[in-house]
Scaffold this motif. Structure first.
Motif, mmCIF file in Angstrom:
data_model
loop_
_atom_site.group_PDB
_atom_site.id
_atom_site.type_symbol
_atom_site.label_atom_id
_atom_site.label_comp_id
_atom_site.label_asym_id
_atom_site.label_seq_id
_atom_site.Cartn_x
_atom_site.Cartn_y
_atom_site.Cartn_z
ATOM 1 N N PHE A 566 -0.019 8.627 5.173
ATOM 2 C CA PHE A 566 1.103 7.884 4.603
ATOM 3 C C PHE A 566 1.561 8.538 3.300
ATOM 4 N N TYR A 567 2.813 8.273 2.945
ATOM 5 C CA TYR A 567 3.220 8.379 1.541
ATOM 6 C C TYR A 567 2.831 7.029 0.945
ATOM 7 N N PHE A 568 1.604 6.946 0.484
ATOM 8 C CA PHE A 568 1.006 5.636 0.318
ATOM 9 C C PHE A 568 1.593 4.834 -0.836
ATOM 10 N N GLN A 569 1.925 5.528 -1.898
ATOM 11 C CA GLN A 569 2.530 4.811 -3.029
ATOM 12 C C GLN A 569 3.805 4.099 -2.578
ATOM 13 N N GLU A 570 4.538 4.769 -1.707
ATOM 14 C CA GLU A 570 5.816 4.200 -1.265
ATOM 15 C C GLU A 570 5.602 3.052 -0.278
ATOM 16 N N VAL A 571 4.528 3.116 0.474
ATOM 17 C CA VAL A 571 4.195 1.984 1.347
ATOM 18 C C VAL A 571 4.093 0.713 0.515
ATOM 19 N N MET A 572 3.383 0.829 -0.577
ATOM 20 C CA MET A 572 3.156 -0.361 -1.406
ATOM 21 C C MET A 572 4.459 -0.829 -2.060
ATOM 22 N N HIS A 573 5.293 0.123 -2.444
ATOM 23 C CA HIS A 573 6.597 -0.269 -3.013
ATOM 24 C C HIS A 573 7.443 -1.006 -1.977
ATOM 25 N N LEU A 574 7.457 -0.504 -0.757
ATOM 26 C CA LEU A 574 8.265 -1.145 0.286
ATOM 27 C C LEU A 574 7.718 -2.525 0.633
ATOM 28 N N VAL B 42 -3.822 -6.413 8.629
ATOM 29 C CA VAL B 42 -3.322 -5.039 8.772
ATOM 30 C C VAL B 42 -1.796 -5.018 8.881
ATOM 31 N N THR B 43 -1.252 -5.843 9.775
ATOM 32 C CA THR B 43 0.194 -5.738 10.029
ATOM 33 C C THR B 43 1.033 -6.225 8.855
ATOM 34 N N ASP B 44 0.528 -7.198 8.118
ATOM 35 C CA ASP B 44 1.353 -7.795 7.070
ATOM 36 C C ASP B 44 1.122 -7.177 5.692
ATOM 37 N N GLY B 45 0.351 -6.118 5.651
ATOM 38 C CA GLY B 45 0.326 -5.305 4.435
ATOM 39 C C GLY B 45 -0.822 -5.527 3.482
ATOM 40 N N GLU B 48 -2.881 -2.474 2.636
ATOM 41 C CA GLU B 48 -2.361 -1.381 1.817
ATOM 42 C C GLU B 48 -3.017 -1.346 0.442
ATOM 43 N N CYS B 49 -3.112 -2.495 -0.187
ATOM 44 C CA CYS B 49 -3.649 -2.515 -1.548
ATOM 45 C C CYS B 49 -5.138 -2.823 -1.588
ATOM 46 N N HIS B 50 -5.620 -3.516 -0.576
ATOM 47 C CA HIS B 50 -7.010 -3.983 -0.620
ATOM 48 C C HIS B 50 -7.926 -3.235 0.337
ATOM 49 N N GLY B 51 -7.390 -2.284 1.102
ATOM 50 C CA GLY B 51 -8.228 -1.443 1.938
ATOM 51 C C GLY B 51 -8.564 -2.042 3.284
ATOM 52 N N GLY B 52 -8.905 -1.166 4.210
ATOM 53 C CA GLY B 52 -9.120 -1.559 5.600
ATOM 54 C C GLY B 52 -10.245 -2.545 5.794
#
Lengths: 648, 122
Positions: A566-574, B42-45, B48-52
């Motif tokens: 991923f472009y991971f930083q941008e994932v979190m922004h989106l 996973v699907t709702d994000g 992303e910040c808290h890890g798998g």
């Protein structure tokens, strides 16, 4: 200093100059200009000019019959470069500097500097960025006219933000009548360096060889004086390719020894008094330790005061396992501090404020009332208007405009003079508290790292712990930032030498990582160090060609991929935007995913001549793959281990 | 100490948790389904910040695996997050889905202590 007499009375341009002047005169005279389309332009004749000899035009003049010459201006330019001790010249070839390139190779014997073949100017210049952070001095880059400098611009901006010296030379052709028709015009600009002027320290377009020599040395001096930064010198095509007139008397100035900008004595003494008296000081270092000396000085200062140090991480400022290293709880310490001293901290405002990125953006001062704030930094000595890397204004109590590494020597002496003997017990007690907090932080880091230990994709903590096990017995150098792997190297590894870490790219322009790692590896090669880069997947895809450069020139670097796809930083922004708008929260991967198809980085590496391992998804496979790759790197070649990882 | 990265600080909600106790009691939340919760996580994000596996990450979001937050505080942080975490309103993640996520996080195996992993004690 002798003046170059590079003005032949009747050179090969004589006729063309006359023709150009005639056109210029016509354009400057409105009545004639208005009739230019219907009448033949008048022939401009200077006072006392002789009638043109048409017969002479049909014959080859003697000077045009001469097709070869032994020395041209480019040879002199190479001597200018050699005088400054550049070791390497990474570049993508370009015709606008063809004479310099040939002179580098043949006249200069392709040594000091040695030409390194690169596949893109962003790559070559970013290599110089990484090199300088290890070697403490710049490389020289050649960039091709307008196009090369545009390609290089991002890498220049990164170095500008990171206060790293670059020495970039571009080809260009001022004399329009000498340009080859077609592409050479397109690759030429009236003011070629303008495109990077907002984020370089200085540029010049010398008009003579002597001018070139002086500007070369001047540029180097400017680049290397804190705050360090990129300089751009345009090398004119005619100056490069014209023979050096026999009567020319050229000289290359010597590079002066430069006394670096040190803080005002009174202000430094006041800082020392405040530090000594403070009950809760915090020293924050960001771009402080330019050299190993900076690290040693900061260590001495901290130990004198038993004061906590927060390493903000743009340089290797402070040993990670030192009891006074309190980077893990910087926010908490700052909130309790009665004195904060920032050493070349780029964003002091951000350091002392909390910020909330919600629909209504808010910020709050984190300091307790009465906390004194002091900054020592070279950014106050040099600032430009357009690009906003200087961050929000920091309303500190005392701003000392100086290089912090240099000023630390003076500050240490001042502190020694100020410390009363009755303070020693209090300092020792403070040091003991810091040591306990440090060990607590380390234990917490280990517990945090244990979560998801066997996960697949592999956790970044596991990745870094496995890597550390393989390199800890070597003389290693981590040449990538580690924020994208949650800072695990800083939390788990023992970093105590300046070359153990070089920080990140400064401008946060993606594409810095891989080429800067190769540049740093080039500098480390001299010392026989094991160069290691935690390589983000998105970053590698900006400049994958640098792997080939590393293979071709036998630059040993161990690339360990942080391949989160991923472009991971941008994932979190989106995600933030979708949540904020109460819309579909399952779409953040659109436009940010680097998967489907998955990139096979090991195969990519192999195709570019680099040993490849992976993709590795099982953490138990990491150690043997790393061992094989390290064996290759220790043999003098680059290697890449593709590891499929968690996001952060 | 980098502050430029996003911080989705879910578990930084202790002050809000205390505030939640002063508010009228929330309606009971149904028991969660860990399997469904994993999929939503996973699907709702959240991932992303808290890890798998809820391991968290410095600068993006804290560890959530087997979180110590009670469910109502968890919900409060989801709806009205403190600090940086993006809000998840009920229209986006209904209470039942949130309970599922909570059940997933509680179902994760307890991690080893760092001191018990040799690679973490080098």
């Amino acid at each position: 200093m002798a003046k170059l007499r590079n003005e032949p009375k009747f050179g090969r341009r004589g006729f063309l100059k006359g023709a150009t002047l005639a056109g210029a005169a016509a354009a400057m005279t409105p009545p004639l200009a208005a009739t230019a389309q219907t009448q033949a332009p008048p022939v401009w004749k200077p006072t006392g000019a002789q009638p043109m000899n048409r017969a002479a035009e049909t014959q080859v003049p003697p000077h045009e019959a001469q097709l070869t010459t032994q020395f041209t201006g480019s040879d002199f330019m190479v001597d200018c470069f050699k005088s400054l001790g550049f070791d390497y010249l990474p570049a993508n070839p370009g015709s606008s500097f063809r004479a310099i390139q040939e002179s580098i190779v043949n006249y200069g014997k392709n040594q000091a500097p040695e030409f390194l073949t690169c596949t893109h100017e962003e790559q070559s210049v970013a290599m110089a960025h990484g090199y300088a952070k290890i070697a403490g001095k710049p490389l020289i880059n050649l960039v091709h006219g307008t196009v090369g400098l545009q390609h290089a611009a991002m890498a220049l901006y990164n170095a500008y933000c990171d206060r790293v010296p670059l020495f970039v030379v571009g080809g260009n052709g001022a004399d329009a009548t000498m340009r080859r028709p077609g592409v050479e015009w397109i690759h030429t600009a009236q003011d070629a360096a303008a495109i990077t002027r907002d984020f370089s320290k200085w540029d010049d377009y010398p008009a003579s060889l002597q001018h070139f020599a002086e500007s070369t040395v001047r540029a180097y001096k400017i680049a290397m004086t804190p705050p360090m930064g990129p300089v751009v010198l345009m090398a004119d095509g005619s100056l490069q390719e014209d023979p050096i007139p026999e009567e020319a008397e050229l000289m290359i100035p010597k590079l002066p020894r430069v006394a670096l900008p040190e803080g005002d004595w009174g202000a430094v003494a006041e800082t020392a008094r405040l530090l000594v008296a403070s009950e809760a000081p915090v020293i924050v270092a960001d771009r402080c330790a330019r050299t190993p000396e900076g690290l040693a000085r900061l260590l001495e200062l901290a130990e004198l005061l038993q004061a906590p140090v927060v390493d903000a991480g743009a340089r290797m400022n402070f040993p990670t396992r030192h009891p006074l290293n309190q980077s893990h709880r910087g926010r908490a310490l700052i909130a309790q501090a009665d004195l904060i001293v920032g050493l070349d901290v780029n964003d002091f405002w951000g350091l002392v404020h909390s910020y909330r990125d919600q629909l209504h953006r808010t910020s709050k001062l984190s300091l307790k009332p009465g906390c004194k704030t002091i900054t020592i930094g070279s950014s106050d000595l040099f600032i430009k208007a357009n690009y906003q890397d200087f961050q929000r204004f920091a309303d500190v109590d005392l701003a000392i405009a100086a290089d912090s590494e240099t000023t630390l020597a003076m500050l240490i002496e001042a502190v020694k003079r100020e410390i009363p003997s009755d303070k020693k017990d209090a300092y020792a007690a403070r040091g003991q508290k810091m040591a306990e907090a440090h060990m607590k932080g380390l234990a917490q880091a280990r517990d945090d790292a244990a979560v998801g230990w066997d996960a697949s994709p592999i956790s970044t903590a596991r990745l870094c712990a496995e890597l550390w096990a393989q390199i800890k017995g070597e003389d290693w150098s981590l040449v990538s930032g580690d924020n994208s792997v949650s800072g695990w190297p800083h939390r788990l590894w023992t970093m105590d030498k300046h070359h153990h870490y070089i920080g990140d790219g400064g401008g946060y322009g993606v594409g810095y990582g891989a080429p800067a790692a190769v540049g740093a590896g080039l500098a480390n090669r001299t010392h026989g160090r094991l160069t290691v880069a935690l390589q983000n997947d998105g970053d590698l895809m900006y400049q994958p060609g640098v792997l080939w450069t590393a293979a071709k020139h036998k630059i040993p670097v161990l690339f360990v991929m942080h391949n989160n796809r991923f472009y991971f930083q941008e994932v979190m922004h989106l995600q933030r935007m979708a949540n904020r708008h109460d819309r579909d929260v399952t779409t953040a991967h659109v436009g940010t995913e680097i998967a489907n198809p998955n990139i096979q980085y090991a195969k990519l590496a192999e195709s570019l001549g680099v040993h490849g391992e992976g993709p590795i998804t099982d953490p138990s496979d990491l150690a043997p793959a790393l061992q094989r790759a390290i064996a290759t790197v220790k043999g003098g070649a680059p290697a890449l281990v593709d590891v499929v990882t968690q996001g952060r | 100490m980098r502050v430029r990265v996003l911080a989705c600080a879910l578990a930084l909600a202790f002050p809000l948790a205390a505030r939640a106790q002063q508010q009228p009691p929330a309606p009971p939340v149904p028991a969660g389904d860990a399997a469904k919760g994993k999929a939503t996580y996973v699907t709702d994000g959240c991932v992303e910040c808290h890890g798998g596996v809820g391991q968290g990450s410095r600068g993006t979001g804290p560890r959530l695996a087997r979180t110590q937050l009670p469910l109502d505080a968890f919900l409060q942080q989801l709806r009205q997050p403190s600090f940086e975490m993006p809000p998840y309103e009920a229209a986006v993640i209904p209470d039942q889905d949130a309970a599922n996520i909570y059940a997933f996080l509680q179902s994760l195996p307890p991690p080893l202590a760092g001191k018990d992993i040799p690679l973490l004690n080098q």
